[in-house]
Design a protein around this motif. Sequence first.
Motif, PDB file in Angstrom:
ATOM      1  N   LEU A  30     -43.001  -9.091  18.481  1.00  0.00           N
ATOM      2  CA  LEU A  30     -42.374 -10.391  18.225  1.00  0.00           C
ATOM      3  C   LEU A  30     -43.047 -11.489  19.053  1.00  0.00           C
ATOM      4  O   LEU A  30     -43.263 -12.604  18.565  1.00  0.00           O
ATOM      5  N   LYS A  31     -43.382 -11.189  20.304  1.00  0.00           N
ATOM      6  CA  LYS A  31     -44.044 -12.169  21.165  1.00  0.00           C
ATOM      7  C   LYS A  31     -45.433 -12.512  20.639  1.00  0.00           C
ATOM      8  O   LYS A  31     -45.889 -13.654  20.745  1.00  0.00           O
ATOM      9  N   THR A  32     -46.111 -11.523  20.069  1.00  0.00           N
ATOM     10  CA  THR A  32     -47.431 -11.782  19.480  1.00  0.00           C
ATOM     11  C   THR A  32     -47.319 -12.677  18.251  1.00  0.00           C
ATOM     12  O   THR A  32     -48.189 -13.524  18.002  1.00  0.00           O
ATOM     13  N   TYR A  33     -46.243 -12.498  17.477  1.00  0.00           N
ATOM     14  CA  TYR A  33     -46.051 -13.305  16.266  1.00  0.00           C
ATOM     15  C   TYR A  33     -45.655 -14.742  16.597  1.00  0.00           C
ATOM     16  O   TYR A  33     -46.037 -15.673  15.895  1.00  0.00           O
ATOM     17  N   TRP A  34     -44.857 -14.930  17.660  1.00  0.00           N
ATOM     18  CA  TRP A  34     -44.413 -16.278  18.072  1.00  0.00           C
ATOM     19  C   TRP A  34     -44.837 -16.543  19.524  1.00  0.00           C
ATOM     20  O   TRP A  34     -43.988 -16.600  20.424  1.00  0.00           O
ATOM     21  N   ASP A  77     -35.292 -22.832  21.093  1.00  0.00           N
ATOM     22  CA  ASP A  77     -34.322 -23.709  20.410  1.00  0.00           C
ATOM     23  C   ASP A  77     -34.820 -24.212  19.056  1.00  0.00           C
ATOM     24  O   ASP A  77     -34.068 -24.870  18.340  1.00  0.00           O
ATOM     25  N   SER A  78     -36.062 -23.906  18.688  1.00  0.00           N
ATOM     26  CA  SER A  78     -36.611 -24.422  17.431  1.00  0.00           C
ATOM     27  C   SER A  78     -36.471 -23.437  16.275  1.00  0.00           C
ATOM     28  O   SER A  78     -36.916 -23.715  15.173  1.00  0.00           O
ATOM     29  N   PHE A  79     -35.854 -22.284  16.510  1.00  0.00           N
ATOM     30  CA  PHE A  79     -35.767 -21.263  15.467  1.00  0.00           C
ATOM     31  C   PHE A  79     -34.746 -21.645  14.403  1.00  0.00           C
ATOM     32  O   PHE A  79     -33.646 -22.113  14.714  1.00  0.00           O
ATOM     33  N   LYS A  80     -35.137 -21.420  13.139  1.00  0.00           N
ATOM     34  CA  LYS A  80     -34.277 -21.637  11.980  1.00  0.00           C
ATOM     35  C   LYS A  80     -34.251 -20.362  11.128  1.00  0.00           C
ATOM     36  O   LYS A  80     -35.122 -19.499  11.266  1.00  0.00           O
ATOM     37  N   PRO A  81     -33.278 -20.233  10.234  1.00  0.00           N
ATOM     38  CA  PRO A  81     -33.242 -19.038   9.373  1.00  0.00           C
ATOM     39  C   PRO A  81     -34.521 -18.815   8.578  1.00  0.00           C
ATOM     40  O   PRO A  81     -34.923 -17.671   8.353  1.00  0.00           O
ATOM     41  N   ILE A  82     -35.186 -19.914   8.181  1.00  0.00           N
ATOM     42  CA  ILE A  82     -36.418 -19.755   7.398  1.00  0.00           C
ATOM     43  C   ILE A  82     -37.513 -19.055   8.200  1.00  0.00           C
ATOM     44  O   ILE A  82     -38.358 -18.349   7.647  1.00  0.00           O
ATOM     45  N   ASP A  83     -37.499 -19.222   9.541  1.00  0.00           N
ATOM     46  CA  ASP A  83     -38.485 -18.530  10.379  1.00  0.00           C
ATOM     47  C   ASP A  83     -38.279 -17.019  10.326  1.00  0.00           C
ATOM     48  O   ASP A  83     -39.243 -16.246  10.296  1.00  0.00           O
ATOM     49  N   ILE A  84     -37.031 -16.589  10.320  1.00  0.00           N
ATOM     50  CA  ILE A  84     -36.732 -15.153  10.250  1.00  0.00           C
ATOM     51  C   ILE A  84     -37.129 -14.612   8.879  1.00  0.00           C
ATOM     52  O   ILE A  84     -37.685 -13.508   8.774  1.00  0.00           O
ATOM     53  N   GLU A  85     -36.876 -15.390   7.820  1.00  0.00           N
ATOM     54  CA  GLU A  85     -37.254 -14.959   6.475  1.00  0.00           C
ATOM     55  C   GLU A  85     -38.766 -14.828   6.350  1.00  0.00           C
ATOM     56  O   GLU A  85     -39.277 -13.874   5.743  1.00  0.00           O
ATOM     57  N   GLN A  86     -39.503 -15.779   6.911  1.00  0.00           N
ATOM     58  CA  GLN A  86     -40.966 -15.724   6.861  1.00  0.00           C
ATOM     59  C   GLN A  86     -41.497 -14.529   7.645  1.00  0.00           C
ATOM     60  O   GLN A  86     -42.477 -13.898   7.240  1.00  0.00           O
ATOM     61  N   TYR A  87     -40.849 -14.215   8.769  1.00  0.00           N
ATOM     62  CA  TYR A  87     -41.271 -13.057   9.550  1.00  0.00           C
ATOM     63  C   TYR A  87     -41.057 -11.767   8.761  1.00  0.00           C
ATOM     64  O   TYR A  87     -41.935 -10.893   8.729  1.00  0.00           O
ATOM     65  N   ARG A  88     -39.898 -11.646   8.118  1.00  0.00           N
ATOM     66  CA  ARG A  88     -39.614 -10.454   7.309  1.00  0.00           C
ATOM     67  C   ARG A  88     -40.650 -10.306   6.200  1.00  0.00           C
ATOM     68  O   ARG A  88     -41.153  -9.208   5.949  1.00  0.00           O
ATOM     69  N   GLU A  89     -40.957 -11.411   5.537  1.00  0.00           N
ATOM     70  CA  GLU A  89     -41.917 -11.365   4.427  1.00  0.00           C
ATOM     71  C   GLU A  89     -43.311 -10.976   4.924  1.00  0.00           C
ATOM     72  O   GLU A  89     -43.998 -10.171   4.298  1.00  0.00           O
ATOM     73  N   ALA A  90     -43.722 -11.543   6.057  1.00  0.00           N
ATOM     74  CA  ALA A  90     -45.060 -11.263   6.586  1.00  0.00           C
ATOM     75  C   ALA A  90     -45.200  -9.816   7.053  1.00  0.00           C
ATOM     76  O   ALA A  90     -46.238  -9.178   6.851  1.00  0.00           O
ATOM     77  N   ASN A 144     -26.985 -18.849  15.692  1.00  0.00           N
ATOM     78  CA  ASN A 144     -27.871 -17.677  15.632  1.00  0.00           C
ATOM     79  C   ASN A 144     -28.532 -17.630  14.254  1.00  0.00           C
ATOM     80  O   ASN A 144     -27.868 -17.357  13.253  1.00  0.00           O
ATOM     81  N   PRO A 145     -29.835 -17.893  14.155  1.00  0.00           N
ATOM     82  CA  PRO A 145     -30.472 -17.966  12.823  1.00  0.00           C
ATOM     83  C   PRO A 145     -30.477 -16.637  12.084  1.00  0.00           C
ATOM     84  O   PRO A 145     -30.526 -16.619  10.853  1.00  0.00           O
ATOM     85  N   CYS A 146     -30.406 -15.512  12.797  1.00  0.00           N
ATOM     86  CA  CYS A 146     -30.462 -14.207  12.140  1.00  0.00           C
ATOM     87  C   CYS A 146     -29.204 -13.932  11.314  1.00  0.00           C
ATOM     88  O   CYS A 146     -29.246 -13.142  10.372  1.00  0.00           O
ATOM     89  N   LEU A 147     -28.087 -14.585  11.682  1.00  0.00           N
ATOM     90  CA  LEU A 147     -26.834 -14.343  10.965  1.00  0.00           C
ATOM     91  C   LEU A 147     -26.848 -14.947   9.568  1.00  0.00           C
ATOM     92  O   LEU A 147     -25.981 -14.631   8.749  1.00  0.00           O
ATOM     93  N   TYR A 148     -27.812 -15.830   9.294  1.00  0.00           N
ATOM     94  CA  TYR A 148     -27.884 -16.504   7.996  1.00  0.00           C
ATOM     95  C   TYR A 148     -29.028 -15.966   7.138  1.00  0.00           C
ATOM     96  O   TYR A 148     -29.424 -16.595   6.164  1.00  0.00           O
ATOM     97  N   VAL A 149     -29.555 -14.810   7.515  1.00  0.00           N
ATOM     98  CA  VAL A 149     -30.592 -14.140   6.725  1.00  0.00           C
ATOM     99  C   VAL A 149     -30.044 -12.773   6.320  1.00  0.00           C
ATOM    100  O   VAL A 149     -29.694 -11.956   7.179  1.00  0.00           O
TER     101      VAL A 149
END
Length: 356
Positions: A107-111, A117-130, A183-188
Amino acid sequence: MKKIQGIHNDRGYTELRIWLGPKRNPDGSVNRPYRRIFGAYTLPNILRAKEHMDQVRRDFKAGKMPKPEPKPILFTQAADIFYHRHFELRQRSHKSKRNARSLLNNLKTYWPTRCLDSFKPIDIEQYREAMTKDRTGSNGRTKKGLGLGTINHHQSILSSLFERMDEYVKREEIDPVRLPEFNPCLYVAQPSTEHLKRERVASREELKNVHRWASLHDPEMLEAVKRAILSGLRKEDMRRMQGETRIRTLTGKTKRLVALPLDWSKAVNLSNWQKRWEALRENCDMQDFHWHDWRHTGATMLKELGVAEEIIQEILAHSNIQQTRAYINRKEERLRPAIEALKRELDVIMPSVTAA
């Protein structure tokens, strides 16, 4: 608007800077002013700064020191704090710590430069897809993407990180840091992995085939299979108990005590394990069978023999009965009596019509 003492225009931003107490402490050290930024230098922000200044002064007179302003923190720093407090300071197994360290390093290598504080649900979705896509490595080989269960686990760890960081700040265990509004993960959504759960159990015919082939070609592998079914131990625990006259060990995964009346004083040769196990599976037509499935097989056979679920739970060293039921209750077997009863009733009402 009349200038308010303590509130300044700092390069277009509303800055609150006031002294709480003397500028020098009794020991001669310099006391720093209380400082906070309230966004652009506009009337609403000036009024917010004035209200906050009055509250800080009232608290100071009452003996309460103001809390420092939350500071931004990188995701990599938050991951290190989370690992130290959630894994290193707790009684976790070596395997659990190692897996968590590896996951957080990914995770640290990816981000590497993202602020927490800049994390949004779309970031988690993009990580899952990648992470679930196949990708080509530096050596030109295709690297398979993560499976559904693995990527769900990554998201769960991420969610836990955000929740724990919020708890650490609220309990004042760490200095205040800026966190996401939610928590952005709760919305993915996490797709269900129910269809991935294994219910593979060796049938009586398959057990006979294993005995027939292994007794001729690899008798020691046959003994290892019997020990796996009898003890319910995982492969790594079986290796540790070689040569023991009585099974009494803490499991490597759950650290629960297992004590069984089995004599393993005669050690079994487990060298070249993988090649021998592959040969047995291929010759017995059991390519989809995993070694861990012997554990399921033993539990299911105990259930069929009428052994109480609590006894099976103790043998498998499960922490709760639900885990044990997942091992011994296959859906087809549970549903078979009800479906057959319904079929008999339906045949009485609507007998089958045979073609003339």
